[in-house]
Design a protein around this motif. Structure first.
Motif, PDB file in Angstrom:
ATOM      1  N   LYS A  34       0.822  -1.212   0.000  1.00 10.56           N
ATOM      2  CA  LYS A  34       0.000   0.000   0.000  1.00 10.56           C
ATOM      3  C   LYS A  34       0.856   1.263   0.000  1.00 10.56           C
ATOM      4  O   LYS A  34       0.613   2.205  -0.755  1.00 10.56           O
ATOM      5  N   ASP A  35       1.869   1.281   0.876  1.00 12.94           N
ATOM      6  CA  ASP A  35       2.699   2.478   1.033  1.00 12.94           C
ATOM      7  C   ASP A  35       3.534   2.763  -0.207  1.00 12.94           C
ATOM      8  O   ASP A  35       3.684   3.917  -0.610  1.00 12.94           O
ATOM      9  N   LEU A  36       4.086   1.712  -0.810  1.00 12.79           N
ATOM     10  CA  LEU A  36       4.908   1.914  -2.011  1.00 12.79           C
ATOM     11  C   LEU A  36       4.056   2.493  -3.129  1.00 12.79           C
ATOM     12  O   LEU A  36       4.492   3.414  -3.840  1.00 12.79           O
ATOM     13  N   PHE A  37       2.848   2.008  -3.271  1.00 10.00           N
ATOM     14  CA  PHE A  37       1.945   2.505  -4.312  1.00 10.00           C
ATOM     15  C   PHE A  37       1.557   3.966  -4.062  1.00 10.00           C
ATOM     16  O   PHE A  37       1.726   4.832  -4.923  1.00 10.00           O
ATOM     17  N   LYS A  38       1.066   4.248  -2.858  1.00  8.99           N
ATOM     18  CA  LYS A  38       0.586   5.605  -2.549  1.00  8.99           C
ATOM     19  C   LYS A  38       1.720   6.633  -2.538  1.00  8.99           C
ATOM     20  O   LYS A  38       1.586   7.718  -3.109  1.00  8.99           O
ATOM     21  N   LYS A  39       2.826   6.296  -1.893  1.00 11.78           N
ATOM     22  CA  LYS A  39       3.920   7.262  -1.770  1.00 11.78           C
ATOM     23  C   LYS A  39       4.601   7.542  -3.111  1.00 11.78           C
ATOM     24  O   LYS A  39       5.086   8.644  -3.344  1.00 11.78           O
ATOM     25  N   THR A  40       4.626   6.536  -3.978  1.00  9.20           N
ATOM     26  CA  THR A  40       5.187   6.774  -5.314  1.00  9.20           C
ATOM     27  C   THR A  40       4.284   7.705  -6.102  1.00  9.20           C
ATOM     28  O   THR A  40       4.752   8.652  -6.745  1.00  9.20           O
ATOM     29  N   LEU A  41       2.974   7.464  -6.051  1.00  8.04           N
ATOM     30  CA  LEU A  41       2.039   8.321  -6.788  1.00  8.04           C
ATOM     31  C   LEU A  41       2.001   9.741  -6.237  1.00  8.04           C
ATOM     32  O   LEU A  41       1.999  10.709  -6.995  1.00  8.04           O
ATOM     33  N   LEU A  42       1.992   9.861  -4.918  1.00  6.63           N
ATOM     34  CA  LEU A  42       1.880  11.183  -4.297  1.00  6.63           C
ATOM     35  C   LEU A  42       3.130  12.042  -4.509  1.00  6.63           C
ATOM     36  O   LEU A  42       3.074  13.262  -4.389  1.00  6.63           O
ATOM     37  N   ASN A  43       4.250  11.392  -4.818  1.00  3.85           N
ATOM     38  CA  ASN A  43       5.507  12.129  -5.043  1.00  3.85           C
ATOM     39  C   ASN A  43       5.978  12.010  -6.489  1.00  3.85           C
ATOM     40  O   ASN A  43       7.154  12.264  -6.781  1.00  3.85           O
ATOM     41  N   SER A  44       5.060  11.644  -7.366  1.00  5.85           N
ATOM     42  CA  SER A  44       5.420  11.365  -8.759  1.00  5.85           C
ATOM     43  C   SER A  44       6.113  12.548  -9.450  1.00  5.85           C
ATOM     44  O   SER A  44       7.143  12.384 -10.119  1.00  5.85           O
ATOM     45  N   LYS A  62      10.785   5.748 -10.534  1.00  4.61           N
ATOM     46  CA  LYS A  62      10.033   6.451  -9.481  1.00  4.61           C
ATOM     47  C   LYS A  62       9.848   5.560  -8.251  1.00  4.61           C
ATOM     48  O   LYS A  62       9.975   6.014  -7.116  1.00  4.61           O
ATOM     49  N   MET A  63       9.547   4.294  -8.487  1.00  2.00           N
ATOM     50  CA  MET A  63       9.373   3.361  -7.375  1.00  2.00           C
ATOM     51  C   MET A  63      10.681   3.186  -6.607  1.00  2.00           C
ATOM     52  O   MET A  63      10.693   3.129  -5.369  1.00  2.00           O
ATOM     53  N   ALA A  64      11.782   3.128  -7.333  1.00  2.00           N
ATOM     54  CA  ALA A  64      13.089   2.987  -6.682  1.00  2.00           C
ATOM     55  C   ALA A  64      13.411   4.217  -5.835  1.00  2.00           C
ATOM     56  O   ALA A  64      13.877   4.098  -4.693  1.00  2.00           O
ATOM     57  N   LEU A  65      13.135   5.400  -6.386  1.00  2.00           N
ATOM     58  CA  LEU A  65      13.367   6.631  -5.619  1.00  2.00           C
ATOM     59  C   LEU A  65      12.488   6.680  -4.384  1.00  2.00           C
ATOM     60  O   LEU A  65      12.911   7.168  -3.325  1.00  2.00           O
ATOM     61  N   CYS A  66      11.280   6.194  -4.506  1.00  2.00           N
ATOM     62  CA  CYS A  66      10.377   6.144  -3.354  1.00  2.00           C
ATOM     63  C   CYS A  66      10.986   5.270  -2.257  1.00  2.00           C
ATOM     64  O   CYS A  66      10.972   5.643  -1.075  1.00  2.00           O
ATOM     65  N   GLU A  67      11.533   4.134  -2.634  1.00  2.64           N
ATOM     66  CA  GLU A  67      12.171   3.267  -1.644  1.00  2.64           C
ATOM     67  C   GLU A  67      13.416   3.932  -1.054  1.00  2.64           C
ATOM     68  O   GLU A  67      13.688   3.806   0.146  1.00  2.64           O
ATOM     69  N   VAL A 112      19.651  -3.412  -2.152  1.00  6.18           N
ATOM     70  CA  VAL A 112      18.491  -4.300  -2.331  1.00  6.18           C
ATOM     71  C   VAL A 112      17.518  -3.692  -3.336  1.00  6.18           C
ATOM     72  O   VAL A 112      17.055  -4.366  -4.266  1.00  6.18           O
ATOM     73  N   THR A 113      17.205  -2.410  -3.167  1.00  8.45           N
ATOM     74  CA  THR A 113      16.284  -1.723  -4.076  1.00  8.45           C
ATOM     75  C   THR A 113      16.791  -1.769  -5.515  1.00  8.45           C
ATOM     76  O   THR A 113      16.050  -2.119  -6.440  1.00  8.45           O
ATOM     77  N   ILE A 114      18.064  -1.419  -5.710  1.00  8.57           N
ATOM     78  CA  ILE A 114      18.631  -1.395  -7.060  1.00  8.57           C
ATOM     79  C   ILE A 114      18.564  -2.777  -7.701  1.00  8.57           C
ATOM     80  O   ILE A 114      18.118  -2.928  -8.844  1.00  8.57           O
ATOM     81  N   ASN A 115      18.990  -3.801  -6.978  1.00  9.40           N
ATOM     82  CA  ASN A 115      18.997  -5.155  -7.531  1.00  9.40           C
ATOM     83  C   ASN A 115      17.593  -5.630  -7.891  1.00  9.40           C
ATOM     84  O   ASN A 115      17.379  -6.281  -8.919  1.00  9.40           O
ATOM     85  N   GLU A 116      16.623  -5.298  -7.039  1.00 11.47           N
ATOM     86  CA  GLU A 116      15.242  -5.706  -7.296  1.00 11.47           C
ATOM     87  C   GLU A 116      14.711  -5.091  -8.592  1.00 11.47           C
ATOM     88  O   GLU A 116      14.125  -5.772  -9.432  1.00 11.47           O
ATOM     89  N   TYR A 117      14.933  -3.790  -8.768  1.00 10.43           N
ATOM     90  CA  TYR A 117      14.384  -3.131  -9.952  1.00 10.43           C
ATOM     91  C   TYR A 117      15.162  -3.454 -11.224  1.00 10.43           C
ATOM     92  O   TYR A 117      14.596  -3.435 -12.318  1.00 10.43           O
ATOM     93  N   LEU A 118      16.425  -3.778 -11.092  1.00 11.50           N
ATOM     94  CA  LEU A 118      17.184  -4.236 -12.263  1.00 11.50           C
ATOM     95  C   LEU A 118      16.624  -5.574 -12.751  1.00 11.50           C
ATOM     96  O   LEU A 118      16.447  -5.788 -13.953  1.00 11.50           O
TER      97      LEU A 118
END
Length: 314
Positions: free
Chosen positions: A214-224, A252-257, A268-274
């Motif tokens: 929930k938080d990853l979705f909302k915080k990414t959109l709210l700070n898009s 954007k999702m990576a920056l949110c994390e 961890v974030t970088i490896n996941e999104y790669l």
């Protein structure tokens, strides 16, 4: 059942489908995300329903052999190891499981029986079946291993079943690897004395994972918009269309994390999104995303911004 990688993929898909703005009420879109995540559990339940139907099919098959007008001795006395398989019967007789399947109306195999037939015929023709039925050793351990082998070698890789699930619900294609792993994990743990709840694992490992989605979705959109500006500064030499594509969503999702989840290491974030980019985006996407995120992380660290908490965090 769900892992963080799959949660990120679901959030990515919901982000990519989002057509609103930061100021919109996000409750409807959040509901769409949670429904998408919950649909994976429906795939899990419907696949267990399929195993139940295969067990029933074996019994029906043997009864038809016995009723043949021109039956031989093997027809009159068919091998019943498959229909008597202790593990399959454990699944079929699990009242809690069958109630969940019925409540969600997920036993659609009566209508789509041809897929049960396809799999059943493939099982009958297999060496696995021949070895299993010819083995005089009858035990729960042998029954379990037979189901594991059949699931791994015949059911999970079946192309027609894959196409069927894709037609049934498009998102199930992405869910299949996770669900297949979850089913095999549960089956391996099953014992004759196991509680009925073992076949009904929780969708989320814990509440933290559900909140993460929930938080990853909302915080990414709210700070898009803010994330877009930050990314644009680091991508002046790249095609602007790339930022409007899936790559832009992943960045954007990576920056949110990076900024909103201090307990998740940068690495961890970088490896996941790669890894997600390699699977879902273009051949050059992982190179592009890695370059952008590497620049941003180095800048954060040089300016002591968005520090991560906990041990061993990059």
């Amino acid at each position: 059942m769900l892992n963080r990688r799959h949660i990120r993929i679901k959030v990515m898909q919901s982000m990519y489908a989002f057509k609103g703005t930061e100021s919109d009420d996000l409750s409807k879109d959040e509901k769409f995300l949670m429904h998408s995540l919950d649909s994976m559990y429906e795939l899990y339940l419907s696949t267990l329903a399929l195993l139940t139907e295969l067990s029933k099919k074996s019994k029906d098959h043997n009864e038809k052999l016995q009723k043949k007008l021109l039956s031989n001795d093997s027809d009159k006395n068919p091998n019943t190891k498959f229909q008597d398989n202790h593990l399959l019967n454990l699944i079929s007789n699990n009242k809690m499981l069958q109630e969940h399947i019925a409540k969600r109306k997920l036993n659609f195999w009566d209508l789509d029986f041809e897929y049960v037939d396809i799999l059943f015929k493939a099982i009958l023709k297999s060496e696995l079946y021949a070895e299993y039925t010819n083995d005089l050793d009858i035990s729960f351990k042998k029954d379990k291993q037979f189901v594991i082998d059949v699931y791994t070698e015949i059911i999970a890789p079946n192309d027609k079943l894959y196409d069927y699930f894709e037609d049934k619900k498009l998102t199930w294609v992405d869910d299949l690897p996770v669900v297949n792993t979850a089913i095999l994990k549960v089956i391996r743990k099953l014992k004759l004395t196991s509680p009925e709840t073992l076949l009904l694992p929780e969708l989320y490992k814990d509440e933290d994972d559900k909140d993460f989605a929930k938080d990853l979705f909302k915080k990414t959109l709210l700070n898009s918009s803010k994330f877009s500006e930050e990314i644009a500064v680091k991508t002046t030499n790249w095609d602007s269309e790339r930022l409007a594509s899936l790559d832009g969503v992943l960045l954007k999702m990576a920056l949110c994390e990076f900024q909103k989840f201090p307990s998740i290491p940068y690495k961890v974030t970088i490896n996941e999104y790669l890894d997600i980019a390699k699977e879902y985006s273009t051949p050059k996407s992982s190179l592009f995303i890695n370059g952008v995120l590497d620049k941003i992380v180095k800048e954060y660290q040089a300016n002591n911004l968005h520090s991560k908490t906990g041990r061993g965090l990059m």
